[in-house]
Every structure is written in C-alpha cells, then in structure tokens.
Design an enzyme around this catalytic site. Structure first.
Site, mmCIF file in Angstrom:
data_model
loop_
_atom_site.group_PDB
_atom_site.id
_atom_site.type_symbol
_atom_site.label_atom_id
_atom_site.label_comp_id
_atom_site.label_asym_id
_atom_site.label_seq_id
_atom_site.Cartn_x
_atom_site.Cartn_y
_atom_site.Cartn_z
ATOM 1 N N ARG A 138 0.864 -1.182 0.000
ATOM 2 C CA ARG A 138 0.000 0.000 0.000
ATOM 3 C C ARG A 138 0.898 1.230 0.000
ATOM 4 O O ARG A 138 2.114 1.106 0.090
ATOM 5 C CB ARG A 138 -1.016 -0.002 1.157
ATOM 6 C CG ARG A 138 -0.683 -0.676 2.433
ATOM 7 C CD ARG A 138 0.298 0.030 3.343
ATOM 8 N NE ARG A 138 0.084 1.445 3.420
ATOM 9 C CZ ARG A 138 1.035 2.337 3.621
ATOM 10 N NH1 ARG A 138 2.304 1.948 3.778
ATOM 11 N NH2 ARG A 138 0.791 3.622 3.697
ATOM 12 N N GLY A 139 0.250 2.389 -0.129
ATOM 13 C CA GLY A 139 1.020 3.624 -0.315
ATOM 14 C C GLY A 139 1.094 3.886 -1.817
ATOM 15 O O GLY A 139 1.428 2.971 -2.588
ATOM 16 N N ALA A 140 0.773 5.131 -2.217
ATOM 17 C CA ALA A 140 0.587 5.425 -3.644
ATOM 18 C C ALA A 140 1.768 5.002 -4.532
ATOM 19 O O ALA A 140 1.570 4.270 -5.513
ATOM 20 C CB ALA A 140 0.272 6.911 -3.800
ATOM 21 N N ARG A 172 -7.342 -0.599 -6.893
ATOM 22 C CA ARG A 172 -7.678 0.479 -5.945
ATOM 23 C C ARG A 172 -7.918 1.757 -6.755
ATOM 24 O O ARG A 172 -7.205 1.997 -7.728
ATOM 25 C CB ARG A 172 -6.557 0.702 -4.907
ATOM 26 C CG ARG A 172 -6.463 -0.446 -3.896
ATOM 27 C CD ARG A 172 -5.572 -0.097 -2.725
ATOM 28 N NE ARG A 172 -6.232 0.771 -1.768
ATOM 29 C CZ ARG A 172 -5.609 1.302 -0.711
ATOM 30 N NH1 ARG A 172 -4.322 1.074 -0.504
ATOM 31 N NH2 ARG A 172 -6.274 2.067 0.148
ATOM 32 N N GLN A 216 -2.020 2.376 9.882
ATOM 33 C CA GLN A 216 -0.723 2.518 9.195
ATOM 34 C C GLN A 216 0.279 3.245 10.081
ATOM 35 O O GLN A 216 1.485 2.983 10.010
ATOM 36 C CB GLN A 216 -0.893 3.308 7.889
ATOM 37 C CG GLN A 216 -1.586 2.571 6.765
ATOM 38 C CD GLN A 216 -3.083 2.833 6.750
ATOM 39 O OE1 GLN A 216 -3.687 3.121 7.782
ATOM 40 N NE2 GLN A 216 -3.695 2.724 5.598
ATOM 41 N N ASP A 220 -2.125 10.855 -2.284
ATOM 42 C CA ASP A 220 -2.512 9.798 -3.221
ATOM 43 C C ASP A 220 -2.884 10.358 -4.586
ATOM 44 O O ASP A 220 -2.802 9.663 -5.590
ATOM 45 C CB ASP A 220 -3.678 8.983 -2.655
ATOM 46 C CG ASP A 220 -3.173 8.081 -1.549
ATOM 47 O OD1 ASP A 220 -3.030 8.568 -0.416
ATOM 48 O OD2 ASP A 220 -2.861 6.910 -1.849
ATOM 49 N N ASN A 222 -5.520 12.420 0.352
ATOM 50 C CA ASN A 222 -4.605 11.594 1.151
ATOM 51 C C ASN A 222 -5.448 10.829 2.172
ATOM 52 O O ASN A 222 -6.679 10.982 2.242
ATOM 53 C CB ASN A 222 -3.540 12.474 1.818
ATOM 54 C CG ASN A 222 -2.431 11.639 2.440
ATOM 55 O OD1 ASN A 222 -1.916 10.707 1.832
ATOM 56 N ND2 ASN A 222 -2.061 11.923 3.676
ATOM 57 N N LYS A 223 -4.790 10.032 2.966
ATOM 58 C CA LYS A 223 -5.462 9.169 3.945
ATOM 59 C C LYS A 223 -6.493 9.939 4.763
ATOM 60 O O LYS A 223 -6.235 11.074 5.187
ATOM 61 C CB LYS A 223 -4.377 8.557 4.849
ATOM 62 C CG LYS A 223 -4.868 7.642 5.947
ATOM 63 C CD LYS A 223 -5.744 6.519 5.446
ATOM 64 C CE LYS A 223 -5.123 5.710 4.337
ATOM 65 N NZ LYS A 223 -6.106 4.806 3.654
HETATM 66 C C1 LIG Z 1 4.026 7.783 0.111
HETATM 67 S S1 LIG Z 1 2.501 7.178 0.479
HETATM 68 C C2 LIG Z 1 1.330 8.479 0.261
HETATM 69 C C3 LIG Z 1 -0.055 8.038 0.487
HETATM 70 O O1 LIG Z 1 -0.318 6.929 -0.326
HETATM 71 C C4 LIG Z 1 -0.316 7.703 1.971
HETATM 72 O O2 LIG Z 1 -0.284 8.886 2.701
HETATM 73 C C5 LIG Z 1 -1.646 7.027 2.102
HETATM 74 O O3 LIG Z 1 -2.660 7.667 2.210
HETATM 75 C C6 LIG Z 1 -1.652 5.553 1.994
HETATM 76 O O4 LIG Z 1 -2.932 4.993 2.043
HETATM 77 P P1 LIG Z 1 -3.064 3.407 2.032
HETATM 78 O O5 LIG Z 1 -4.545 3.180 2.160
HETATM 79 O O6 LIG Z 1 -2.280 2.886 3.183
HETATM 80 O O7 LIG Z 1 -2.547 2.941 0.689
#
Ligand SMILES: CSC[C@@H](O)[C@@H](O)C(=O)COP(=O)(O)O
Length: 358
Positions: free
Chosen positions: A54-56, A96, A205, A246, A256-257
């Site tokens: 996970r993470g963009a 996703r 996270q 994201d 973002n999250k």
């Molecule tokens: C460098 S990661 C940046 C974003 O992807 C991060 O802040 C985030 O929101 C991640 O969400 P996730 O649902 O864990 O994929």
C-alpha cells in the site's frame, strides 16, 4: 546529504527477483515480517486490493511489475498477446481507485509497449520500464527529502516537533519515503526533537508501520490517537504537519489518507505549517479539482471489528479511506521537480513543465 540518505535506506517492501515480484506483507507488520511471491498480474492486483502492499508510489511500482508478469504469461500463451494483455491492464487498474500512481505506472507501461521497435523483445522492454519506474521513485524520494529539509531549516531552525499521518516511508514507496523521507532526513540533519505519529484509524498505518519505521532508526516518536492531533498542536509546540498524497489535482487539492483534511484545518487554526510531499507521479493534471477524485470506500468491517473481534453491534459503518484537503489549506507541496508554495492552478501548471531536479 544524498549519500547519507542512501546509507540510511534500509527497509524495502518490494523486490523483483528471479522473474517474480516479492512483497513484504504490510498487513501483519510489525509483529511478523512475512514476504510473499507473486507470479501473475491477477495475484499482484489482489495483493494491492488487500493491502499487502500500500502507499501510492508502492502501488504504482507493484502494478508495473504485475504487468510484466501478465505480459510473460500472455506471450507464452501465443496468439494475440497484446489484446489479451488488456485484461491484465484492467484487473490491475481495478485494484484500488484513489492513488493515481497506479494509473500513471500502467500508462507508462502502455506507452512503452506502443514504442516497441521491430524485433525488440517486449518482455525485456517492459521489465526495464518497471525497473525504471521503481528507480525513479527512489531518486525522487531523495530529492524531495533534501527539499523538505531545506524548507524546515529555512522556516524555523532546529528542534522541531513534527506531526505525520498514515505511513509514507520506505514501506509506501520505492525508496526512502515521501513525507516520512523528509522527516527521516530532518532527523539525520539534527532538526527534529520529536515526531508525533497519528495512529491512522482504521487500518493503523501509523501505529503499525510509521512507528515501526521511525523506532527502528532511533527517531524519537510518540504515537497518538488521531483525535488527539488538535490538542497536540495546541500543547506540544508542533511546528509542521508533514503528509503524503494519493492524488493531487491541477488546482493543488490533495487527496490523502482519511483524517488529513482535519489536520490541515487544525494546522491553519494553530499556525502550524502544512507540507505535502509527493512525487510528480501523484499529480493528476487531468482532474481540475479534488471534487473529481474517486474516493475509495472500504469494507465497514475495518471499523466494526478490531483485531477480528466485533466492537460495534447492529450498526452500519461508513468507511471512506481518503479525503481531500483543499489547496488553500496547504503551505507547501514538495515534489522532485521543486516546491510549490501556496498551490494554485497556475503554480501547479508551472511545476509540471519543469524537469526533475536530480
Ligand atoms: C508515500 S505514500 C502516500 C499516500 O499513499 C499515503 O499517505 C496514504 O494515504 C496511503 O494509504 P493506504 O490506504 O495505506 O494505501
């Protein structure tokens, strides 16, 4: 500083070895360190959906390798492999919806296919493209870390208390991290007194990944409930909120999250600076504003259960996992192409015309 940052690159979550994709399972960290091996595009898509990775940026990199796996199988099956590969593009794209890095990486793979020359080996070309995507993310992390540190130094000097949300570190990227990369670099530069890490409900996270990454490196970190953030800004001398993204739209709005938006509102109220750190692969100039960003909604069980046990009964849950912070609440967007202060449409367009800085 670049050399110092490279030396500090320890954790990896994505590896391409012996023609397969290996992912560190982020669902079970930090209690267990388990790697899984993926040999098909559909398996990689499922790993992205289930948040093994996970993470963009990490999602984009994994999708690129997933496409290589798809192409290998389609070529081996013979026939019209290019047409058949469309299914793999689709299954990966459907994994996703919010992080645009996924679609950006798949587009790059498609463009590489379109540039294939007569007699060129498609598999080698796609594999090299996926490596290129991985490596350029790593490079971008280093550049952003340096730019972010310069901002912190310029604006307030040393011994900062920083607050971050979600996980934006090595686990979420191809290298050092985005927001967490800036924080790690600022610590190495002697600028950080303490990092406050939001636990980041409901997937945790922050608790499970960010706290683990920072504690492993000896960075002073305190975990806090997401709902404590405003209180901490008022009482703990927090000077910066530093987060990832994201998807950033043409006007500078940032998805973002979930929980990021309320941090930005609170930061403005308390005079705390708000920095977003993301590679240009996270910028989606095709979307005018954050209102156009598809926001992923995940299973309500992520809220109704904790550790597999019910904590609420007889109710529904609403579980949007991202939100949009309007550009006018953002002080800086840091990318590998440079820094945008107080983003708006004109500044974002200018940024996208620039070359990468490294
Ligand atoms: C460098 S990661 C940046 C974003 O992807 C991060 O802040 C985030 O929101 C991640 O969400 P996730 O649902 O864990 O994929």
């Amino acid at each position: 500083m670049r050399e110092q940052l490279l030396a500090a690159e320890k954790v990896k979550a994505i590896e391409w070895r012996e023609g397969a994709l290996h992912l560190l399972d982020q669902r079970v960290l930090p209690l267990e360190e388990v790697w899984h091996t993926y040999r098909s595009a559909a398996e990689v898509a499922e790993a992205i959906r289930a948040m093994v990775v996970r993470g963009a940026p990490a999602i984009g990199i994994s999708a690129a390798y997933g496409l290589v796996l798809g192409a290998r199988a389609r070529l081996a099956a013979g026939g019209d492999w290019r047409a058949a590969l469309e299914e793999d593009f689709q299954v990966l794209a459907d994994s996703r919806p919010t992080a645009v890095n996924l679609f950006w990486a798949l587009n790059r793979m498609r463009e590489r296919l379109e540039r294939l020359k007569e007699g060129e080996d498609p598999l080698l070309a796609l594999e090299a493209e996926a490596h290129g995507i991985h490596q350029s993310d790593r490079e971008a992390n280093l550049t952003m870390a340096q730019l972010g540190v310069e901002l912190i130094r310029k604006h307030q000097g040393n011994q900062q208390n920083l607050l971050t949300h979600c996980n934006t570190g090595a686990l979420a990227t191809g290298g050092f991290g985005t927001a967490l990369g800036v924080i790690r670099a600022a610590y190495l530069d002697g600028l950080v007194e303490r990092v406050y890490a939001d636990e980041t409900r409901p997937w945790l996270q922050g608790s499970r990944l960010t706290a683990w990454e920072l504690a492993n490196e000896g960075v002073p970190v305190s975990l806090n409930a997401d709902s404590a953030a405003a209180h901490l800004m008022k009482t703990k001398g927090i000077t910066w909120v530093i987060v990832g993204a994201d998807r950033i739209t043409a006007n500078g709005d940032v998805a973002n999250k979930i929980g990021t938006y309320q941090l930005a509102v609170n930061a403005m109220h308390h005079g705390v600076r708000f920095m977003v750190v993301a590679p240009s692969s996270t910028i989606d100039m095709a979307l005018e504003s954050g209102e156009d960003i598809p926001i992923e909604e995940r299973d309500g069980r992520e809220l109704l259960e904790v550790g597999g046990r019910h904590v609420a009964a007889g109710v529904d849950a609403v579980n949007p996992v991202f939100d949009v912070t309007p550009a006018d609440l953002i002080d800086f967007i840091v990318t590998e192409k440079g820094v945008v202060e107080r983003p708006d449409a004109a500044k974002m367009a200018q940024l996208m015309c620039r070359k990468r800085l490294h």
